[in-house]
Design a protein around this motif. Sequence first.
Motif, short mmCIF file in Angstrom:
data_model
loop_
_atom_site.label_atom_id
_atom_site.label_comp_id
_atom_site.label_asym_id
_atom_site.label_seq_id
_atom_site.Cartn_x
_atom_site.Cartn_y
_atom_site.Cartn_z
N GLY A 15 0.78 -1.22 0.00
CA GLY A 15 0.00 0.00 0.00
C GLY A 15 0.82 1.27 0.00
N ARG A 16 2.14 1.14 -0.04
CA ARG A 16 3.00 2.32 -0.04
C ARG A 16 3.07 2.95 -1.42
NH1 ARG A 16 8.20 -0.13 2.74
NH2 ARG A 16 8.93 0.46 0.70
N SER A 17 3.45 4.19 -1.45
CA SER A 17 3.62 4.91 -2.71
C SER A 17 4.87 4.44 -3.43
CB SER A 17 3.74 6.41 -2.44
OG SER A 17 2.59 6.87 -1.80
N THR A 18 4.83 4.54 -4.75
CA THR A 18 5.98 4.19 -5.56
C THR A 18 6.33 5.40 -6.42
OG1 THR A 18 5.21 1.91 -5.68
CG2 THR A 18 6.86 2.57 -7.28
N PRO A 19 7.53 5.96 -6.25
CA PRO A 19 7.92 7.09 -7.08
C PRO A 19 8.32 6.62 -8.48
CG PRO A 19 9.69 6.53 -5.59
CD PRO A 19 8.53 5.63 -5.25
N SER A 20 8.11 7.48 -9.46
CA SER A 20 8.58 7.20 -10.81
C SER A 20 9.09 8.50 -11.41
CB SER A 20 7.47 6.60 -11.68
OG SER A 20 6.38 7.46 -11.78
N SER A 21 9.95 8.38 -12.40
CA SER A 21 10.50 9.56 -13.05
C SER A 21 10.41 9.41 -14.56
CB SER A 21 11.95 9.78 -12.62
OG SER A 21 12.76 8.70 -13.03
N SER A 22 10.43 10.54 -15.23
CA SER A 22 10.35 10.57 -16.68
C SER A 22 11.09 11.80 -17.18
CB SER A 22 8.89 10.62 -17.13
OG SER A 22 8.79 10.60 -18.53
N ASP A 26 12.77 18.24 -23.54
CA ASP A 26 13.69 19.35 -23.24
C ASP A 26 14.68 19.01 -22.13
OD1 ASP A 26 12.00 19.36 -21.05
OD2 ASP A 26 11.33 21.42 -21.31
N GLY A 27 14.66 17.76 -21.65
CA GLY A 27 15.62 17.32 -20.63
C GLY A 27 15.14 17.50 -19.21
N VAL A 28 13.99 18.15 -19.01
CA VAL A 28 13.46 18.33 -17.67
C VAL A 28 13.00 16.97 -17.14
CG1 VAL A 28 11.57 19.36 -16.33
CG2 VAL A 28 12.78 20.72 -18.05
N VAL A 29 13.36 16.69 -15.90
CA VAL A 29 13.00 15.41 -15.27
C VAL A 29 11.80 15.63 -14.36
CG1 VAL A 29 13.78 13.55 -13.76
CG2 VAL A 29 15.39 14.61 -15.36
N GLY A 30 10.78 14.83 -14.57
CA GLY A 30 9.60 14.87 -13.71
C GLY A 30 9.61 13.68 -12.76
N VAL A 31 9.21 13.92 -11.54
CA VAL A 31 9.11 12.86 -10.53
C VAL A 31 7.72 12.93 -9.94
CG1 VAL A 31 10.02 11.95 -8.35
CG2 VAL A 31 11.57 13.01 -9.98
N ILE A 40 3.36 16.56 -9.87
CA ILE A 40 4.66 16.25 -10.47
C ILE A 40 5.68 17.31 -10.07
CG2 ILE A 40 5.89 15.94 -12.64
CD1 ILE A 40 3.17 15.11 -13.86
N LEU A 41 6.81 16.87 -9.56
CA LEU A 41 7.93 17.76 -9.28
C LEU A 41 8.80 17.78 -10.53
CD1 LEU A 41 8.91 16.48 -5.73
CD2 LEU A 41 7.54 18.48 -6.29
N GLU A 42 9.25 18.96 -10.93
CA GLU A 42 10.09 19.06 -12.11
C GLU A 42 11.48 19.59 -11.74
OE1 GLU A 42 6.80 19.82 -15.60
OE2 GLU A 42 7.93 21.53 -14.86
N PHE A 43 12.50 18.98 -12.36
CA PHE A 43 13.88 19.35 -12.09
C PHE A 43 14.61 19.62 -13.39
CE2 PHE A 43 12.40 16.63 -8.70
CZ PHE A 43 12.76 17.32 -7.57
N ALA A 44 15.38 20.70 -13.42
CA ALA A 44 16.23 20.98 -14.57
C ALA A 44 17.28 19.87 -14.68
CB ALA A 44 16.91 22.34 -14.40
N PRO A 45 17.81 19.64 -15.87
CA PRO A 45 18.83 18.59 -16.02
C PRO A 45 20.00 18.74 -15.05
CG PRO A 45 18.10 19.31 -18.17
CD PRO A 45 17.46 20.24 -17.16
N THR A 52 21.26 13.02 -8.43
CA THR A 52 21.68 11.64 -8.66
C THR A 52 23.16 11.43 -8.34
OG1 THR A 52 21.99 12.05 -11.03
CG2 THR A 52 19.86 11.14 -10.33
N GLY A 53 23.97 12.46 -8.57
CA GLY A 53 25.38 12.37 -8.19
C GLY A 53 25.53 12.27 -6.68
N GLY A 54 24.72 13.03 -5.94
CA GLY A 54 24.76 12.95 -4.48
C GLY A 54 24.33 11.59 -3.97
N VAL A 55 23.32 11.00 -4.62
CA VAL A 55 22.88 9.65 -4.23
C VAL A 55 24.01 8.67 -4.49
CG1 VAL A 55 21.30 7.77 -4.81
CG2 VAL A 55 20.43 10.10 -4.59
#
Length: 62
Positions: A15-22, A26-31, A40-45, A52-55
């Motif tokens: 029953g937990r949420s599952t995040p997804s990204s796309s 234009d290179g913007v990443v949505g989560v 939807i949260l949007e992040f510049a490239p 992701t580098g920090g992860v």
Amino acid sequence: MGPRWPPPCSTSRGGRSTPSSSVANDGVVGVRDSKNPNAILEFAPTEWAAFTGGVRDGEFDL
């Protein structure tokens, strides 16, 4: 055409949420969260690369 989201995970997560990204053309990443796919949260490239580098480098105490 908007971003292509992966299909919902077929594995039960108790029953937990599952995040997804796309990535948009234009290179913007949505989560988004499977329980609220319209928020939807949007992040510049460059922002996504920093995150992701920090992860990868273990910068987050998970």
